[in-house]
Design a protein around this motif. Structure first.
Motif, PDB file in Angstrom:
ATOM      1  N   UNK A 135       0.812  -1.212   0.000  1.00  0.00           N
ATOM      2  CA  UNK A 135       0.000   0.000   0.000  1.00  0.00           C
ATOM      3  C   UNK A 135       0.847   1.264   0.000  1.00  0.00           C
ATOM      4  N   UNK A 136       0.208   2.389   0.332  1.00  0.00           N
ATOM      5  CA  UNK A 136       0.953   3.654   0.297  1.00  0.00           C
ATOM      6  C   UNK A 136       0.476   4.615   1.372  1.00  0.00           C
ATOM      7  N   UNK A 137       1.380   5.557   1.693  1.00  0.00           N
ATOM      8  CA  UNK A 137       1.115   6.578   2.713  1.00  0.00           C
ATOM      9  C   UNK A 137       1.234   7.947   2.058  1.00  0.00           C
ATOM     10  N   UNK A 168      12.616   9.876   4.347  1.00  0.00           N
ATOM     11  CA  UNK A 168      13.379   8.831   5.048  1.00  0.00           C
ATOM     12  C   UNK A 168      12.586   7.528   5.103  1.00  0.00           C
ATOM     13  N   UNK A 169      11.275   7.643   5.377  1.00  0.00           N
ATOM     14  CA  UNK A 169      10.444   6.438   5.463  1.00  0.00           C
ATOM     15  C   UNK A 169      10.306   5.778   4.083  1.00  0.00           C
ATOM     16  N   UNK A 170      10.246   6.615   3.043  1.00  0.00           N
ATOM     17  CA  UNK A 170      10.144   6.074   1.671  1.00  0.00           C
ATOM     18  C   UNK A 170      11.360   5.209   1.350  1.00  0.00           C
ATOM     19  N   UNK A 171      12.531   5.652   1.791  1.00  0.00           N
ATOM     20  CA  UNK A 171      13.760   4.871   1.540  1.00  0.00           C
ATOM     21  C   UNK A 171      13.656   3.512   2.222  1.00  0.00           C
ATOM     22  N   UNK A 172      13.236   3.511   3.490  1.00  0.00           N
ATOM     23  CA  UNK A 172      13.160   2.250   4.240  1.00  0.00           C
ATOM     24  C   UNK A 172      12.113   1.303   3.662  1.00  0.00           C
ATOM     25  N   UNK A 173      10.948   1.836   3.334  1.00  0.00           N
ATOM     26  CA  UNK A 173       9.805   0.975   3.005  1.00  0.00           C
ATOM     27  C   UNK A 173       9.765   0.528   1.550  1.00  0.00           C
ATOM     28  N   UNK A 175      11.737  -1.324   0.153  1.00  0.00           N
ATOM     29  CA  UNK A 175      12.080  -2.757   0.146  1.00  0.00           C
ATOM     30  C   UNK A 175      10.832  -3.626   0.255  1.00  0.00           C
ATOM     31  N   UNK A 176       9.753  -3.084   0.827  1.00  0.00           N
ATOM     32  CA  UNK A 176       8.495  -3.835   0.977  1.00  0.00           C
ATOM     33  C   UNK A 176       7.478  -3.456  -0.098  1.00  0.00           C
ATOM     34  N   UNK A 177       7.865  -2.595  -1.030  1.00  0.00           N
ATOM     35  CA  UNK A 177       6.928  -2.153  -2.061  1.00  0.00           C
ATOM     36  C   UNK A 177       5.915  -1.143  -1.557  1.00  0.00           C
ATOM     37  N   UNK A 178       6.176  -0.521  -0.393  1.00  0.00           N
ATOM     38  CA  UNK A 178       5.267   0.511   0.140  1.00  0.00           C
ATOM     39  C   UNK A 178       5.798   1.881  -0.280  1.00  0.00           C
ATOM     40  N   UNK A 179       4.932   2.687  -0.887  1.00  0.00           N
ATOM     41  CA  UNK A 179       5.326   4.053  -1.275  1.00  0.00           C
ATOM     42  C   UNK A 179       4.914   5.039  -0.178  1.00  0.00           C
ATOM     43  N   UNK A 180       5.771   6.044   0.029  1.00  0.00           N
ATOM     44  CA  UNK A 180       5.490   7.098   1.021  1.00  0.00           C
ATOM     45  C   UNK A 180       5.749   8.443   0.346  1.00  0.00           C
ATOM     46  N   UNK A 181       4.723   9.267   0.248  1.00  0.00           N
ATOM     47  CA  UNK A 181       4.862  10.586  -0.382  1.00  0.00           C
ATOM     48  C   UNK A 181       4.258  11.658   0.529  1.00  0.00           C
ATOM     49  N   UNK A 182       4.618  12.906   0.264  1.00  0.00           N
ATOM     50  CA  UNK A 182       3.971  14.007   0.973  1.00  0.00           C
ATOM     51  C   UNK A 182       3.315  14.938  -0.041  1.00  0.00           C
ATOM     52  N   UNK A 183       2.309  15.673   0.434  1.00  0.00           N
ATOM     53  CA  UNK A 183       1.651  16.702  -0.373  1.00  0.00           C
ATOM     54  C   UNK A 183       1.853  18.025   0.346  1.00  0.00           C
ATOM     55  N   UNK A 184       2.348  19.014  -0.384  1.00  0.00           N
ATOM     56  CA  UNK A 184       2.553  20.341   0.205  1.00  0.00           C
ATOM     57  C   UNK A 184       1.598  21.341  -0.427  1.00  0.00           C
ATOM     58  N   UNK A 185       0.471  21.625   0.255  1.00  0.00           N
ATOM     59  CA  UNK A 185      -0.422  22.664  -0.254  1.00  0.00           C
ATOM     60  C   UNK A 185       0.185  24.043  -0.012  1.00  0.00           C
ATOM     61  N   UNK A 186      -0.161  24.965  -0.907  1.00  0.00           N
ATOM     62  CA  UNK A 186       0.093  26.382  -0.656  1.00  0.00           C
ATOM     63  C   UNK A 186      -1.156  26.903   0.029  1.00  0.00           C
TER      64      UNK A 186
END
Ligand SMILES: NC(=O)c1ccc[n+]([C@@H]2O[C@H](COP(=O)([O-])OP(=O)(O)OC[C@H]3O[C@@H](n4cnc5c(N)ncnc54)[C@H](OP(=O)(O)O)[C@@H]3O)[C@@H](O)[C@H]2O)c1
Length: 261
Positions: A135-137, A168-173, A175-186
């Motif tokens: 899954x993804x975060x 940092x979490x994206x790098x770690x995860x 390996x498990x196929x989990x994506x971690x992204x952020x959204x930066x609204x203005x």
């Protein structure tokens, strides 16, 4: 229906950007579990979404600044729906603007708990389940986390940390196929933005300045925020550790920035 039956947790889902995510994800067929502190608003939105017949929504009361409530939100979701596909950490707060002299150390600690530690705790509790589904975060950060903002040291620090933590979490995860992204609204027009308008000495001018901060000449909508998150969850399968800007170009070009002249 491009996120059909995907189990998606959205924190702070009753208003603003979180509400936009709840509506857009349910419209795409997702099974949405959302939280906030105000139960009446939560149950009203839950009923409205479920009456539409696309996807579904379940409200669970949860204050994300309390780690045990965050852990319970995730445990209840997996117990009831059997798995987890997406976690959107959206709940957060921008305190009124002050110079550093007027923020106490305790103010800063409290905001770190609400905006940052809550996200760490939610990710930690959700990851054993997200690894099973690949899954993804998505973590809600802010444009000001990378560009600064007047009289907002505590908030800006929490948001800069959210973007860094997500990478940092994206790098770690990975390996498990989990994506971690952020959204930066203005500037996205939400009840939080309206609070800032109402608290200002000249509300009409504050709203006009909010619109004029973007080359596009307006603030974003909560639906546009939801659509960006759905794109990241459903379509952006080769993106991880990315900070997605949702800004209408607010970071572009020079503007009037000195307060001296
Ligand atoms: N709007 C913008 O222009 C903008 C720009 C940059 C970043 N952001 C970020 O985007 C996120 C959402 O902002 P928004 O403008 O949509 O805010 P908002 O209009 O104030 O809505 C916040 C939502 O979060 C919930 N919430 C607040 N504190 C909570 C807590 N302790 N536990 C659980 N839920 C909580 C609120 O419901 P209850 O009050 O009932 O709990 C509400 O549903 C925030 O992280 C914010 O920093 C927004």
């Amino acid at each position: 229906m491009r996120y059909e039956n995907k189990i998606t947790i959205i924190t702070g889902g009753t208003k603003g950007i979180g509400e936009g995510c709840v509506r857009v994800f349910a419209d795409a067929g997702a099974t949405v579990i959302f939280c906030a502190r105000n139960e009446a608003q939560g149950h009203a939105l839950e009923a409205e979404i479920n009456a539409q017949g696309k996807g579904s929504a379940t409200f669970i009361k949860c204050d994300v600044s309390k780690v045990e409530e965050v852990e319970s939100l995730i445990a209840q979701t997996v117990e009831r729906f059997g798995r987890l596909d997406c976690l959107i950490n959206n709940a957060g707060w921008h305190p009124p603007h002050h110079p550093i002299d007027e923020f106490s150390v305790q103010d800063f600690r409290d905001l770190l708990e609400l905006n940052l530690v809550s996200i760490f705790a939610a990710c930690k509790a959700a990851l054993p389940h997200l690894r099973k589904t690949q899954g993804n975060i998505i973590n809600l950060s802010s444009l000001v986390g990378s560009m600064g903002q007047l009289y907002a040291t505590t908030y800006v620090a929490t948001k800069g940390a959210i973007t860094a933590f997500s990478k940092a979490l994206a790098v770690d995860e990975a390996a498990y196929g989990v994506r971690v992204n952020s959204v930066s609204p203005g500037n996205v027009y939400t009840p939080l933005w309206q609070e800032a308008i109402d608290a200002s000495p000249d509300p009409a001018q504050t709203r006009a300045d909010g619109d004029a901060a973007q080359p596009l000449g307006r603030m974003g909508t909560i639906e546009e925020a939801g659509k960006m998150c759905l794109y990241i969850a459903a379509d952006a399968t080769f993106s991880t550790g990315t900070d997605f800007l949702l800004t209408g170009g607010a970071e572009l070009a020079y503007g009037r920035k000195s307060r001296v002249h």
